[in-house]
Design an enzyme around this catalytic site. Structure first.
Site, PDB file in Angstrom:
ATOM      1  N   SER A  23      47.525  23.788  18.738  1.00  0.00           N
ATOM      2  CA  SER A  23      48.164  24.986  19.291  1.00  0.00           C
ATOM      3  C   SER A  23      48.467  25.222  18.633  1.00  0.00           C
ATOM      4  CB  SER A  23      48.967  23.237  20.175  1.00  0.00           C
ATOM      5  OG  SER A  23      50.488  23.756  20.554  1.00  0.00           O
ATOM      6  N   HIS A  48      44.990  25.977  22.695  1.00  0.00           N
ATOM      7  CA  HIS A  48      46.187  24.814  23.471  1.00  0.00           C
ATOM      8  C   HIS A  48      47.123  25.492  23.237  1.00  0.00           C
ATOM      9  CE1 HIS A  48      46.820  20.912  24.823  1.00  0.00           C
ATOM     10  NE2 HIS A  48      47.325  21.247  24.138  1.00  0.00           N
ATOM     11  N   ASP A  50      50.517  25.748  25.170  1.00  0.00           N
ATOM     12  CA  ASP A  50      51.507  24.038  25.049  1.00  0.00           C
ATOM     13  C   ASP A  50      52.894  24.853  26.471  1.00  0.00           C
ATOM     14  OD1 ASP A  50      50.945  21.988  23.985  1.00  0.00           O
ATOM     15  OD2 ASP A  50      51.315  22.820  22.726  1.00  0.00           O
ATOM     16  N   MET A  52      55.953  24.295  28.192  1.00  0.00           N
ATOM     17  CA  MET A  52      57.268  22.887  28.668  1.00  0.00           C
ATOM     18  C   MET A  52      58.515  24.307  29.205  1.00  0.00           C
ATOM     19  SD  MET A  52      57.592  21.715  25.160  1.00  0.00           S
ATOM     20  CE  MET A  52      55.688  21.412  24.461  1.00  0.00           C
ATOM     21  N   HIS A  81      47.748  23.264  28.925  1.00  0.00           N
ATOM     22  CA  HIS A  81      48.266  22.011  28.978  1.00  0.00           C
ATOM     23  C   HIS A  81      50.171  22.531  29.541  1.00  0.00           C
ATOM     24  CE1 HIS A  81      50.410  18.324  26.119  1.00  0.00           C
ATOM     25  NE2 HIS A  81      49.786  18.171  28.154  1.00  0.00           N
ATOM     26  N   MET A  83      53.336  21.104  31.095  1.00  0.00           N
ATOM     27  CA  MET A  83      54.246  19.863  30.436  1.00  0.00           C
ATOM     28  C   MET A  83      55.159  20.494  31.657  1.00  0.00           C
ATOM     29  SD  MET A  83      54.397  19.185  26.808  1.00  0.00           S
ATOM     30  CE  MET A  83      52.786  20.434  26.696  1.00  0.00           C
ATOM     31  N   MET A 152      48.221  11.728  25.829  1.00  0.00           N
ATOM     32  CA  MET A 152      48.493  12.154  24.907  1.00  0.00           C
ATOM     33  C   MET A 152      49.110  10.960  24.125  1.00  0.00           C
ATOM     34  SD  MET A 152      50.322  15.047  25.300  1.00  0.00           S
ATOM     35  CE  MET A 152      51.831  15.471  24.331  1.00  0.00           C
ATOM     36  N   ASP A 186      45.790  14.847  21.847  1.00  0.00           N
ATOM     37  CA  ASP A 186      47.450  15.607  21.316  1.00  0.00           C
ATOM     38  C   ASP A 186      48.906  14.573  21.209  1.00  0.00           C
ATOM     39  OD1 ASP A 186      48.386  17.643  21.524  1.00  0.00           O
ATOM     40  OD2 ASP A 186      48.716  18.317  23.881  1.00  0.00           O
TER      41      ASP A 186
HETATM   42  C1  DX5 Z   1      53.238  18.655  22.138  1.00  0.00           C
HETATM   43  C2  DX5 Z   1      52.784  19.570  22.377  1.00  0.00           C
HETATM   44  C3  DX5 Z   1      51.248  19.680  21.351  1.00  0.00           C
HETATM   45  C4  DX5 Z   1      51.779  19.898  20.224  1.00  0.00           C
HETATM   46  C5  DX5 Z   1      51.020  18.961  18.326  1.00  0.00           C
HETATM   47  O1  DX5 Z   1      54.411  17.990  23.515  1.00  0.00           O
HETATM   48  O2  DX5 Z   1      51.619  18.737  23.758  1.00  0.00           O
HETATM   49  O3  DX5 Z   1      50.055  20.084  21.997  1.00  0.00           O
HETATM   50  O4  DX5 Z   1      51.983  21.397  20.375  1.00  0.00           O
HETATM   51  O5  DX5 Z   1      51.463  19.316  17.765  1.00  0.00           O
HETATM   52  P1  DX5 Z   1      51.665  18.424  16.854  1.00  0.00           P
HETATM   53  O6  DX5 Z   1      49.644  18.676  16.389  1.00  0.00           O
HETATM   54  O7  DX5 Z   1      51.922  19.117  15.668  1.00  0.00           O
HETATM   55  O8  DX5 Z   1      51.507  17.197  16.920  1.00  0.00           O
HETATM   56 ZN    ZN Z   2      49.532  20.124  24.105  1.00  0.00          ZN
END
Ligand code: DX5
Ligand code: ZN
Length: 229
Positions: A23, A48, A50, A52, A81, A83, A152, A186
């Site tokens: 990620s 990956h 993320d 947000m 991903h 969110m 998650m 994740d």
């Molecule tokens: C959290 C994300 C993850 C995160 C993983 O909301 O979806 O992908 O970046 O990071 P680590 O491995 O540090 O938990």
């Molecule tokens: Zn993620």
């Protein structure tokens, strides 16, 4: 008969690819190109991303413009991903940006089946995710519609959080039901809990801070990839 089924399940499960999906959330955004090179050289096949929105989760990260830049800079599989609330308003933009997988949270949309179908129509692989406190039953109806399920193992929003152990029970149950489906985990994945996540049924592992918080992200990535062989 029972023995035969167990054997078939075992064969299906063994044929699944084992994938590390680093990620970028904790990567150096001033130099994303070198972060991508580090994980490419470290043997990753996926990255990956993320996304947000500051609404479904408390943090804000980046949008389709950055995803399109990343697409131009790498041949890694782009694992997006989402969110974000009401993701149905944004999946077209992420598909146009070059996403390969688009994962949406079951908690974020009223018409999950329609949305997953739309993602496939756009030429992407649809995946569904649930938060730690969301019951697994919520996604049973769509298991035939998705290419991957993301469990998650932290409350989404930030990298660097601690792994929540009870989420392994969901992996076990899902793997029992679907020996052939890609199951992604994740949040909080480290070298120390990789094996327990794998034994519970995951075959796609998102790793953020354990790679990008390391002194050498390339070496850290290589070690995760090696451990899955
Ligand atoms: C959290 C994300 C993850 C995160 C993983 O909301 O979806 O992908 O970046 O990071 P680590 O491995 O540090 O938990
Ligand atoms: Zn993620």
């Amino acid at each position: 008969m029972i023995i035969k089924c167990v054997k078939t399940d075992y064969i299906l499960r063994m044929s699944l690819k084992q994938i590390i999906a680093p990620s970028l959330l904790n990567a150096n955004f001033l130099n994303l190109g070198s972060s991508l090179s580090a994980i490419e050289n470290g043997g990753a096949a996926w990255v990956h991303l993320d996304i947000m929105d500051g609404h479904f989760v408390p943090n804000i990260s980046f949008g389709p413009g950055i995803v399109a830049e990343i697409k131009r800079g790498t041949s890694l599989v782009l694992d997006c991903h989402l969110m974000i609330s009401a993701p149905e308003h944004h999946v077209d933009a992420f598909a146009a940006a070059g996403a390969d997988y688009i994962t949406v949270h079951a908690e974020t949309t009223h018409h999950l089946d329609r949305l997953l179908q739309r993602i496939r129509e756009l030429g992407c692989k649809p995946a569904v995710s649930i938060n730690p406190a969301t019951p697994l039953e919520m996604i049973y109806p769509v298991l035939d519609v998705v290419d991957m399920v993301l469990i998650m193992s932290v409350n989404p929003g930030f990298g660097g959080q601690s792994f929540i152990p009870y989420t392994l029970d969901k992996l076990r149950e899902l793997r029992r039901r679907r020996p052939e489906l890609d199951l992604q985990i994740d949040g909080g994945i480290k070298l120390g809990n990789l094996d327990s996540a794998r034994e519970a049924g995951a075959n796609v592992f998102v790793v953020g801070s354990a790679i990008f918080g390391a002194e050498s992200p390339e070496n850290a990535c290589r070690e995760f990839v090696r451990r899955l062989k």
